[in-house]
Write an enzyme that holds these catalytic residues in place. Structure first.
Site, PDB file in Angstrom:
ATOM      1  N   CYS A  12    -108.619  20.417  14.919  1.00 56.11           N
ATOM      2  CA  CYS A  12    -107.783  20.420  13.733  1.00 56.11           C
ATOM      3  C   CYS A  12    -107.315  22.110  13.862  1.00 56.11           C
ATOM      4  O   CYS A  12    -108.269  23.140  13.822  1.00 56.11           O
ATOM      5  CB  CYS A  12    -108.565  20.610  12.654  1.00 56.11           C
ATOM      6  SG  CYS A  12    -107.399  20.873  11.069  1.00 56.11           S
TER       7      CYS A  12
ATOM      8  N   CYS B 113    -100.407  20.606  15.659  1.00 61.30           N
ATOM      9  CA  CYS B 113    -101.359  20.046  14.639  1.00 61.30           C
ATOM     10  C   CYS B 113    -101.648  18.588  15.276  1.00 61.30           C
ATOM     11  O   CYS B 113    -100.718  17.998  15.967  1.00 61.30           O
ATOM     12  CB  CYS B 113    -100.203  19.662  13.677  1.00 61.30           C
ATOM     13  SG  CYS B 113    -100.962  18.496  12.450  1.00 61.30           S
TER      14      CYS B 113
HETATM   15  N1  DGL Z   1    -104.681  17.648  12.214  1.00 65.53           N
HETATM   16  C1  DGL Z   1    -104.918  18.886  11.488  1.00 65.53           C
HETATM   17  C2  DGL Z   1    -104.181  20.272  12.442  1.00 65.53           C
HETATM   18  O1  DGL Z   1    -104.153  20.078  13.562  1.00 65.53           O
HETATM   19  C3  DGL Z   1    -104.858  19.137   9.957  1.00 65.53           C
HETATM   20  C4  DGL Z   1    -103.653  18.569   9.617  1.00 65.53           C
HETATM   21  C5  DGL Z   1    -103.726  18.655   7.884  1.00 65.53           C
HETATM   22  O2  DGL Z   1    -104.556  18.341   7.496  1.00 65.53           O
HETATM   23  O3  DGL Z   1    -102.550  19.257   7.421  1.00 65.53           O
HETATM   24  O4  DGL Z   1    -103.769  21.077  11.810  1.00 65.53           O
END
Ligand code: DGL
Length: 283
Positions: A70, A206
């Site tokens: 993440c 993301c």
């Molecule tokens: N998939 C995550 C990232 O890479 C988080 C997305 C989220 O929860 O806003 O930032």
């Protein structure tokens, strides 16, 4: 002992899959904090606390090494947790534990330089600057981590981050391809007007966005290279295991998928990306 992979939701599966392909014998446990997703618009201190809780849950499930799949958690929480929490937690539990993020591998892949490299700024005449577009959550964009860290290392690469406040939520909610396409096209257009032209390369900063990477490819000019975060993370983990073989986990190829949200089958976008339905257990 297993390798823990953490995300607010299903986005981290994009990284998880690359790790599983690279280390097929290892045991993995994946945790999606879907009760609290999305993270991208949350206050920083909440992201730190939620990320810490996710790491503890994965350590309790037998992981010794947690990969924060993440960007938001890696950008906002990782350094804090490594510096102010993990050393004490290791002492408390008497275990060798570590947490790694995905921003460092991505920046290494984007610059083609090892993390230790810092640019020598004396007498440098930069003739041509490439533009790197980073599509990310508002949390990651506000942290300016890609701008700051790439500027230290490579002055002929200028970073423009484009926050996409709704995209991770829409992917979690199984929005239609038309809705997602309109959203992605809108962000590509805004970035182009902010920069004055399209980026020369882009990072889907993301992990959720990798699930709809084809929509980004369609919206960007033909052939715009996308830096592949899951592959970069798998490469970095392979290098980490060379230095720390003690964290190579398991031999049975066991895979567990946990969620703090509603257990059961994940949505259609995930099934399409994954190639089969995927069931999560209650965390
Ligand atoms: N998939 C995550 C990232 O890479 C988080 C997305 C989220 O929860 O806003 O930032």
């Amino acid at each position: 002992m297993s390798i823990g992979v953490f995300d607010s939701g299903v986005g981290g599966l994009t990284v998880h899959r690359a790790l599983v392909e690279r280390f097929p014998q290892a045991d993995f446990v994946y945790l999606a904090d879907q009760a609290n997703a999305p993270y991208g618009g949350r206050p920083g201190e909440e992201i730190v606390e939620l990320t810490k809780a996710g790491c503890i849950r994965l350590f309790d499930a037998g992981a010794s090494l947690v990969v924060l799949a993440c960007n938001t958690a890696s950008a906002i929480a990782l350094r804090r947790l490594q510096q102010t929490w993990l050393p004490g937690y290791r002492r408390e539990t008497g275990r060798s534990l570590n947490v790694l993020g995905i921003i460092v591998p991505t920046i290494e892949a984007a610059t083609g330089l090892p993390w230790e490299h810092e640019a020598d700024r004396r007498d440098e005449q930069v003739q041509k600057v490439d533009i790197l577009g980073v599509f990310s959550t508002p949390g990651t964009a506000n942290s300016r981590v890609f701008e700051i860290e790439i500027d230290k290392r490579k002055q002929d690469l200028a970073v423009f981050s484009e926050p996409c406040p709704n995209l991770a939520r829409l992917i979690e909610q199984d929005a239609s391809r038309d809705v997602l396409r309109t959203e992605v096209e809108g962000h590509v257009k805004v970035l182009k007007s902010r920069v004055g032209r399209h980026p020369d390369r882009a990072v889907l900063g993301c992990t959720h966005y990798e699930i709809i990477a084809d929509l980004f490819r369609d919206a960007l000019p033909d052939g715009t290279p996308l830096i592949h975060q899951p592959g970069a993370t798998a490469d970095a983990l392979a290098r980490y295991f060379e230095r720390h073989p003690e964290y190579i986990a398991g031999a049975g190829g066991e895979r567990r998928f946990l969620t703090t949200g509603t257990p059961g089958e994940q949505n259609g976008l995930v099934a399409t990306f994954w190639g089969a339905p995927l069931r999560f257990e209650a965390a």
